[in-house]
Design an enzyme around this catalytic site. Structure first.
Site, short mmCIF file in Angstrom:
data_model
loop_
_atom_site.label_atom_id
_atom_site.label_comp_id
_atom_site.label_asym_id
_atom_site.label_seq_id
_atom_site.Cartn_x
_atom_site.Cartn_y
_atom_site.Cartn_z
N GLY A 68 -8.88 3.58 7.36
CA GLY A 68 -8.62 5.00 7.56
C GLY A 68 -7.14 5.33 7.72
O GLY A 68 -6.71 6.39 7.29
N PHE A 69 -6.39 4.40 8.30
CA PHE A 69 -4.99 4.69 8.59
C PHE A 69 -4.12 3.46 8.42
O PHE A 69 -4.59 2.34 8.66
CB PHE A 69 -4.84 5.21 10.03
CG PHE A 69 -5.69 6.42 10.30
CD1 PHE A 69 -5.27 7.70 9.93
CD2 PHE A 69 -6.95 6.28 10.89
CE1 PHE A 69 -6.07 8.80 10.15
CE2 PHE A 69 -7.76 7.39 11.11
CZ PHE A 69 -7.32 8.65 10.75
N GLY A 70 -2.87 3.68 8.05
CA GLY A 70 -1.89 2.60 8.04
C GLY A 70 -1.35 2.38 9.45
O GLY A 70 -1.61 3.18 10.36
N GLY A 71 -0.64 1.29 9.63
CA GLY A 71 0.08 1.06 10.88
C GLY A 71 -0.78 0.69 12.08
O GLY A 71 -0.32 0.79 13.22
N MET A 103 -11.20 -6.58 5.67
CA MET A 103 -10.45 -5.61 6.47
C MET A 103 -10.08 -6.23 7.81
O MET A 103 -10.96 -6.74 8.53
CB MET A 103 -11.27 -4.34 6.71
CG MET A 103 -11.65 -3.55 5.46
SD MET A 103 -10.25 -3.01 4.44
CE MET A 103 -9.28 -2.05 5.60
N HIS A 123 -8.51 0.89 -3.77
CA HIS A 123 -9.41 0.62 -2.65
C HIS A 123 -10.13 1.92 -2.28
O HIS A 123 -9.53 2.83 -1.71
CB HIS A 123 -8.56 0.10 -1.47
CG HIS A 123 -9.32 -0.16 -0.21
ND1 HIS A 123 -8.68 -0.39 0.98
CD2 HIS A 123 -10.65 -0.25 0.05
CE1 HIS A 123 -9.58 -0.61 1.94
NE2 HIS A 123 -10.78 -0.52 1.40
N ASP A 134 -6.50 -6.80 4.19
CA ASP A 134 -5.97 -5.44 4.28
C ASP A 134 -5.96 -4.98 5.73
O ASP A 134 -7.00 -4.82 6.35
CB ASP A 134 -6.84 -4.51 3.43
CG ASP A 134 -6.23 -3.13 3.26
OD1 ASP A 134 -5.17 -2.88 3.84
OD2 ASP A 134 -6.84 -2.32 2.54
N GLY A 135 -4.74 -4.77 6.25
CA GLY A 135 -4.58 -4.20 7.58
C GLY A 135 -3.70 -5.05 8.49
O GLY A 135 -4.03 -6.21 8.75
N GLY A 136 -2.57 -4.51 8.90
CA GLY A 136 -1.71 -5.20 9.86
C GLY A 136 -1.08 -6.47 9.35
O GLY A 136 -0.71 -7.34 10.15
N SER A 155 2.88 -0.58 6.18
CA SER A 155 4.05 -0.38 7.06
C SER A 155 5.04 -1.53 7.00
O SER A 155 6.24 -1.30 7.01
CB SER A 155 3.59 -0.11 8.49
OG SER A 155 2.42 -0.79 8.80
N SER A 195 0.85 -1.19 0.00
CA SER A 195 0.00 0.00 0.00
C SER A 195 0.88 1.23 0.00
O SER A 195 1.67 1.45 0.93
CB SER A 195 -0.88 0.03 1.25
OG SER A 195 -1.41 1.34 1.39
N ASP A 199 -4.91 3.48 -1.67
CA ASP A 199 -5.98 3.72 -0.70
C ASP A 199 -6.59 5.10 -0.90
O ASP A 199 -5.97 6.12 -0.62
CB ASP A 199 -5.42 3.60 0.72
CG ASP A 199 -5.17 2.15 1.09
OD1 ASP A 199 -6.13 1.35 1.02
OD2 ASP A 199 -4.02 1.81 1.46
N MET A 227 -12.33 4.07 -0.10
CA MET A 227 -12.98 4.25 1.21
C MET A 227 -13.71 5.57 1.14
O MET A 227 -13.32 6.58 1.76
CB MET A 227 -11.89 4.22 2.31
CG MET A 227 -11.35 2.81 2.55
SD MET A 227 -9.74 2.79 3.35
CE MET A 227 -8.70 2.92 1.90
N HIS A 233 -1.26 -1.30 -4.32
CA HIS A 233 -2.52 -1.00 -3.65
C HIS A 233 -2.61 0.49 -3.36
O HIS A 233 -1.71 1.07 -2.75
CB HIS A 233 -2.59 -1.81 -2.36
CG HIS A 233 -3.89 -1.72 -1.61
ND1 HIS A 233 -5.00 -2.48 -1.94
CD2 HIS A 233 -4.26 -0.97 -0.54
CE1 HIS A 233 -5.98 -2.21 -1.10
NE2 HIS A 233 -5.57 -1.29 -0.23
N MET A 282 -9.31 7.79 0.22
CA MET A 282 -10.11 8.14 1.40
C MET A 282 -10.71 9.53 1.24
O MET A 282 -10.07 10.42 0.68
CB MET A 282 -9.22 8.11 2.64
CG MET A 282 -8.48 6.79 2.83
SD MET A 282 -7.56 6.78 4.37
CE MET A 282 -6.69 5.21 4.22
C1 DX5 Z 1 -6.26 1.07 5.82
C2 DX5 Z 1 -5.82 0.84 4.39
C3 DX5 Z 1 -4.68 -0.10 4.27
C4 DX5 Z 1 -3.42 0.36 4.95
C5 DX5 Z 1 -2.70 -0.84 5.43
O1 DX5 Z 1 -7.37 1.89 5.83
O2 DX5 Z 1 -6.90 0.30 3.63
O3 DX5 Z 1 -4.43 -0.45 2.92
O4 DX5 Z 1 -2.59 1.13 4.16
O5 DX5 Z 1 -1.63 -0.43 6.19
P1 DX5 Z 1 -0.83 -1.40 7.14
O6 DX5 Z 1 -0.30 -2.51 6.32
O7 DX5 Z 1 0.24 -0.51 7.70
O8 DX5 Z 1 -1.80 -1.88 8.19
ZN ZN Z 2 -6.47 -0.55 1.57
#
Ligand code: DX5
Ligand code: ZN
Length: 228
Positions: free
Chosen positions: A146-149, A141, A70, A176-178, A199, A12, A39, A72, A37, A41
């Site tokens: 909304g946020f990475g990390g 999900m 993606h 997607d996520g973590g 991340s 991402s 994102d 959002m 990917h 938003m």
């Molecule tokens: C979250 C995004 C993800 C995000 C994943 O809203 O859809 O794509 O960038 O980030 P990591 O891999 O850091 O959780």
């Molecule tokens: Zn995403």
């Protein structure tokens, strides 16, 4: 884009250097990314703002693999053509973004893209059961978008249920996520094939040390493959 269930890593670019997207995209692709990917938003469906269609069109010039967009955002339908023009290969909308997900999936395919549907952690998988015949990808999900990390939320049981619902249909399961080398294997074992990672791919690297991206991508891939 042909269909297969091999493990794919989709970094991402939310975790990339925002002043250097062209070189960041080139670096992750040279280092083994299968998809890119993106994102999107809107500050309304999720509490963060990122890329409109002109930004995504600019990314397209650098993407040689698959551009996985993606959304959002809510509403979705009025923006489908703009993201098709911008060059999305896969366009994913959230099932929670409006009352007419079936129409949205039809419109995404009619615009010439693969149609994805994303499902938030709090939404039951049955919400998308009746659109699987017009769906190319389901994005589960494993964080609230909304946020990475953010910290991984376990959705193993949901992915297993989805895998059974899909049966023989050519539908990707994306997570997607973590996602990192400890969490991706859980999802691979449950039936996922596309692993989004922000991340965990970009950490410790940069366009001048891209081999770090390569190591990070390889570590997630190896861990996921070992779980099969
Ligand atoms: C979250 C995004 C993800 C995000 C994943 O809203 O859809 O794509 O960038 O980030 P990591 O891999 O850091 O959780
Ligand atoms: Zn995403």
């Amino acid at each position: 884009m042909s269909f297969d269930r091999s493990i794919k890593i989709a970094p991402s670019i939310l975790s990339a250097d925002f002043a250097d997207f062209g070189r960041e995209i080139q670096a992750i692709e040279a280092q083994g990314a299968d998809w890119v990917h993106v994102d999107v938003m809107d500050g309304h469906f999720v509490p963060n703002l990122t890329f409109g269609p002109p930004a995504v069109a600019a990314f397209r010039k650098h993407v040689k693999t698959v551009m996985d967009v993606h959304l959002m955002i809510s509403p979705v339908d009025s923006y489908i053509d703009a993201y098709a023009q911008a060059g999305a290969d896969v366009l994913t909308a959230h099932v929670e973004a409006g009352p007419h997900i079936h129409r949205t999936m039809q419109a995404i395919r009619a615009a010439g893209m693969k149609a994805g549907v994303a499902v938030n952690p709090g939404t039951p998988i049955e919400a998308i059961e009746h659109i699987l015949d017009i769906t190319d990808l389901v994005c589960i999900m494993t964080v609230n978008p909304g946020f990475g990390g953010q910290k991984y939320i376990d959705m193993t049981a949901k992915v297993r249920k989805l895998r059974a619902l899909i049966g023989d249909r050519p539908v990707h399961i994306e997570i997607d996520g973590g996602m990192d080398p400890t969490t991706a294997p859980l999802m691979a074992a449950a039936g996922a094939d596309v692993f989004v990672a922000g991340s965990a791919v970009f950490k410790g690297g940069s366009v001048s040390t891209p081999e770090v991206y390569g190591k990070n991508i390889a570590a997630i891939r190896a861990a996921a493959q070992a779980a099969l």
